[in-house]
Each structure stands twice: as C-alpha cells, then as structure tokens.
Scaffold this active site. Structure first.
Site, PDB file in Angstrom:
ATOM      1  N   LYS A   1       1.494  -7.148   3.758  1.00 27.44           N
ATOM      2  CA  LYS A   1       2.299  -5.946   4.013  1.00 27.44           C
ATOM      3  C   LYS A   1       2.370  -5.100   2.733  1.00 27.44           C
ATOM      4  O   LYS A   1       2.034  -5.593   1.650  1.00 27.44           O
ATOM      5  CB  LYS A   1       3.692  -6.351   4.485  1.00 27.44           C
ATOM      6  CG  LYS A   1       4.492  -7.128   3.466  1.00 27.44           C
ATOM      7  CD  LYS A   1       5.793  -7.650   4.081  1.00 27.44           C
ATOM      8  CE  LYS A   1       6.584  -8.479   3.086  1.00 27.44           C
ATOM      9  NZ  LYS A   1       7.754  -9.120   3.705  1.00 27.44           N
TER      10      LYS A   1
ATOM     11  N   TYR B   1      13.502  10.067 -25.781  1.00 31.69           N
ATOM     12  CA  TYR B   1      14.664  10.716 -25.163  1.00 31.69           C
ATOM     13  C   TYR B   1      15.940   9.939 -25.446  1.00 31.69           C
ATOM     14  O   TYR B   1      15.963   8.710 -25.390  1.00 31.69           O
ATOM     15  CB  TYR B   1      14.476  10.804 -23.651  1.00 31.69           C
ATOM     16  CG  TYR B   1      13.443  11.824 -23.219  1.00 31.69           C
ATOM     17  CD1 TYR B   1      13.612  13.185 -23.509  1.00 31.69           C
ATOM     18  CD2 TYR B   1      12.312  11.431 -22.520  1.00 31.69           C
ATOM     19  CE1 TYR B   1      12.675  14.116 -23.113  1.00 31.69           C
ATOM     20  CE2 TYR B   1      11.362  12.359 -22.111  1.00 31.69           C
ATOM     21  CZ  TYR B   1      11.546  13.705 -22.414  1.00 31.69           C
ATOM     22  OH  TYR B   1      10.617  14.621 -22.016  1.00 31.69           O
TER      23      TYR B   1
HETATM   24  C1  LIG Z   1       7.437 -10.535   3.388  1.00 34.27           C
HETATM   25  C2  LIG Z   1       7.626 -11.678   4.274  1.00 34.27           C
HETATM   26  C3  LIG Z   1       7.165 -12.943   3.892  1.00 34.27           C
HETATM   27  C4  LIG Z   1       6.560 -13.224   2.545  1.00 34.27           C
HETATM   28  O1  LIG Z   1       7.595 -13.385   1.600  1.00 34.27           O
HETATM   29  P1  LIG Z   1       7.259 -13.832   0.104  1.00 34.27           P
HETATM   30  O2  LIG Z   1       8.582 -14.104  -0.497  1.00 34.27           O
HETATM   31  O3  LIG Z   1       6.575 -12.670  -0.535  1.00 34.27           O
HETATM   32  O4  LIG Z   1       6.375 -15.008   0.216  1.00 34.27           O
HETATM   33  C5  LIG Z   1       7.313 -13.988   4.790  1.00 34.27           C
HETATM   34  N1  LIG Z   1       7.879 -13.784   6.007  1.00 34.27           N
HETATM   35  C6  LIG Z   1       8.336 -12.588   6.398  1.00 34.27           C
HETATM   36  C7  LIG Z   1       8.976 -12.448   7.730  1.00 34.27           C
HETATM   37  C8  LIG Z   1       8.234 -11.504   5.546  1.00 34.27           C
HETATM   38  O5  LIG Z   1       8.689 -10.310   5.946  1.00 34.27           O
END
Ligand SMILES: *Cc1c(COP(=O)(O)O)cnc(C)c1O
Length: 381
Positions: free
Chosen positions: A35, A267
């Site tokens: 994702k 800054y």
């Molecule tokens: C993003 C996600 C994961 C992966 O999580 P990590 O902590 O990056 O391993 C697993 N299950 C779901 C439902 C997610 O949305």
C-alpha cells in the site's frame, strides 16, 4: 547536473527482508504489503524483488490495477475492501480478493452481478476499534456472506493494535479465537510486529498441548519489515531483527561554512556555535520529504561518518556539523556524499528508524513521504 538528491531502492534488501518474514512464520503464506506505493518505494520498482511473495496486499484500486498491469496473476488483497458498489466490478474483472469489514459491503456484494464468485476476507474487530465486525456480529456476517452466490471462499482476519508494544496480542487473540473457533476458512492475523515478535511463540503454542494462544495465521501481512524498518523501534532495532534498509535517501554537500564561536545557523538562528567549527550544507529539505521537525542532533552520515543535523531544516537545505570529520582528519567538502537514511557507499548504515525517532515520528511516515521531486534509482541486485 541535476540537484544531487536521490532515493535508491535496494532489491536485494527487499528479498532479504521478505525472507525474514518467511523465516519467522514458516508455515504461513506471506502477503507483501505494498500500500502507499510500496511504502514510498514504488510498486513497479519493488515488484521483481517481491514477486516471490504469495500475494500482494494494498488498498488503492489503482494500485491493484498497476500490479495486474505488471502481469501479476497471483492473489491481490484489498485491505479495506471496496469503497463503493462499482468497485466490485473491478474486483470481478481483475480477480481481486477483498476485505469485508462492514454490513454495507455485504449489501453491495448481494446486489453485485458476477460470473465468478469472490474470495473475501471477513474482518473481525478484536479490539482495535477501527475496521471490522464486533465479535457479537461476526457470526451473522459470516452466515450472510456464506449464503451469497457472489461469495466463494471466506477467510477470517483481524489486525493487532499493540503487537509492537507492552500490551501485546493475547487479548485480541482470545477475542479472535472466541469469535471464530468453529468457523472454517484460512486465517490472516499478523502485521510485521506480530510476525517478528509473536509468530514464533504462536507456532510453539499451536503445536503445544492446551494452547491458550492459538495463532494459526495462514497468511501473514509483512509491511514495514519488508522495507527494513523495525516496527518496534526503539525497543528493538532493524539490526536486532536482521532487517536491511530497502531505501537510501542520499544527497551531497553543496556548500560549507566556517563558523566562529557565537555564529548562528539558518532560520530562527536555532543553532549557535560554541566553538569554531565547519558546517556543511546539504541539498535536502522538507520539500524533499525530510522531516522539518528533525532537531539539532538528528543523525546523518557524511562520507559514511556519523554526525548530526544542526539548526532548522529548511525547504531545500539542511545544515550538518562537520566537526567529527574534521577532528578525525577526514577531508570533506562540496560534493561529499551525504546519507539522510539508508546505506552509504562506504557500507555504513543509518536506519531510517533513528531519523524518524529523532523527529518524533516513525519510519513508515518518512518512507511514505519522500517527495515527488526526488528522483529514484534502482540499486544493484
Ligand atoms: C498496513 C497494514 C499491514 C502492515 O503493517 P506493518 O506494520 O507495516 O507490517 C498489515 N495489515 C493491515 C490490515 C494493514 O493495513
């Protein structure tokens, strides 16, 4: 010459990290979670290195289409399921498996016309209280899905809120077990933290006598670990978990300033030199995705030597303390390699977790936030 900032993706590290997930959960099939454009690494850039995964999990339908365009024929899971009824047409056409977490999604399925029944992952809210059916409503949701001609196999999933921390997963496992005990179907439970921290324990309890914690996760979901981030930093480091950085964000020094005692930098004059020193100016700022909240002291590598950011991060530049190099007689000047996180040409590693921690955030956010203007290169391997 283009501005020297560059993000490099390391395929061999992706392969290694995915294998780590397999080693920790040897009986499970592994979803490579891609994702958010593979946590900022780029789906297309990571695909070859991750194609030994059993499937890809993501949540954007356009990203699912990109995977199919790469000719990936294996499983693709939509982690949040569909967002509106017509998304189901794409699921039918591209054979996407999808999560079902609310009654509306069942209503849409019931009204959906499809030749091929769908594989769905029914999600239990075991205590996270984000997505999923409450335990009391789970069985009815399963029965309704099971009666639909649009539905083929039903798998069962849940998500842990504290797999990385002190509270752990036992309370959610108990809720999951109670709600699903006599239901058929494959299980999908673990994120990275649960894979690394709990899968081995769970395997033991599964083969043991009267196991109270049964973590029969047929499918595990490896996200941040795939990219080399420790899900439980700073309690454990990427090195502790034998994970390798899948991304290096690097740049170069584009200027050097010699400071007198009392001179300030950047800054807000947020840094004052307490002795004569040199600072290097790096072509990287918050418009590249480097966290603006990174304070003086945030670690950074110059020519492989660990030093610190000084003064405020600005839009296009940050300033770094060159004293550790100067004191060691390590010559450096304009053009020198700087590693914001990842691996330097010398082999020195600066885990993204450390930069994130200094800036009050987590590796996930930094990796996902690398800006559009940063060019990417594919590393060797
Ligand atoms: C993003 C996600 C994961 C992966 O999580 P990590 O902590 O990056 O391993 C697993 N299950 C779901 C439902 C997610 O949305």
């Amino acid at each position: 010459m283009p501005r020297p900032i560059l993000a490099t993706v390391h395929p061999e590290a992706l392969r290694h990290n995915l294998q780590r997930a397999r080693d920790c959960a040897p009986d499970a099939r592994v979803w490579a979670v891609v994702k958010a454009n593979a946590y900022g690494h780029g789906i297309e850039r990571c695909f070859d290195a991750l194609r030994s995964a059993d499937g890809f999990a993501l949540l954007d339908l356009a990203e699912a289409e990109r995977l199919r365009a790469l000719d990936w024929r294996g499983p693709v899971l939509l982690l949040e399921g569909v967002f509106e009824p017509r998304d189901l047409e794409l699921c039918s056409r591209l054979h996407l498996w999808h999560t079902v977490h609310c009654t509306e999604q069942i209503d849409w399925l019931a009204a959906h016309k499809t030749q091929v029944p769908h594989r769905v992952f029914l999600k239990l809210n075991s205590g996270m209280n984000r997505l999923g059916f409450k335990p009391a409503a789970f069985r009815a949701a399963w029965a309704r899905l099971n009666a639909l001609p649009q539905v083929d196999e039903i798998s069962l999933m849940t998500h842990f809120s504290d797999a990385d921390g002190a509270r752990g997963i036992a309370h959610q496992l108990a809720a999951f077990e109670a709600a699903t005990a006599d239901l058929p179907g494959e299980r999908s439970l673990c994120n990275s933290a649960a894979i690394l921290r709990h899968a081995a324990v769970a395997l033991k309890s599964r083969s043991g006598e009267a196991a109270t914690e049964v973590l029969a996760s047929d499918w595990v979901r490896s996200g941040i670990a795939t990219y080399g981030g420790a899900p439980d930093h700073p309690n454990r480091t990427a090195a502790d978990w034998n994970l390798q950085p899948a991304m290096t964000l690097s740049s170069r020094l584009i200027g050097v300033q010699e400071l007198e005692t009392g001179d300030t930098v950047g800054y807000g004059s947020a840094f004052t030199a307490d002795r004569p020193m040199r600072v290097g100016v790096v072509a990287c700022g918050y418009a590249d995705g480097y966290p603006r909240h990174a304070p003086t002291g945030t670690p950074i590598l110059v020519d492989g030597v660990r030093t610190r950011v000084v003064g405020r991060v600005s839009m296009d530049m940050i300033t770094v303390d060159l004293s550790p190099l100067d004191e060691a007689g390590h010559a450096c000047g304009v053009g020198e390699e700087v590693v914001l996180w990842g691996r330097s040409e010398s082999g020195a590693v600066l885990p993204v977790d450390e930069v994130a921690h200094a800036a009050g955030t987590i590796s996930y956010e930094l990796l996902c936030a690398v800006a559009q203007r940063v060019p990417f290169a594919a590393g060797e391997g």
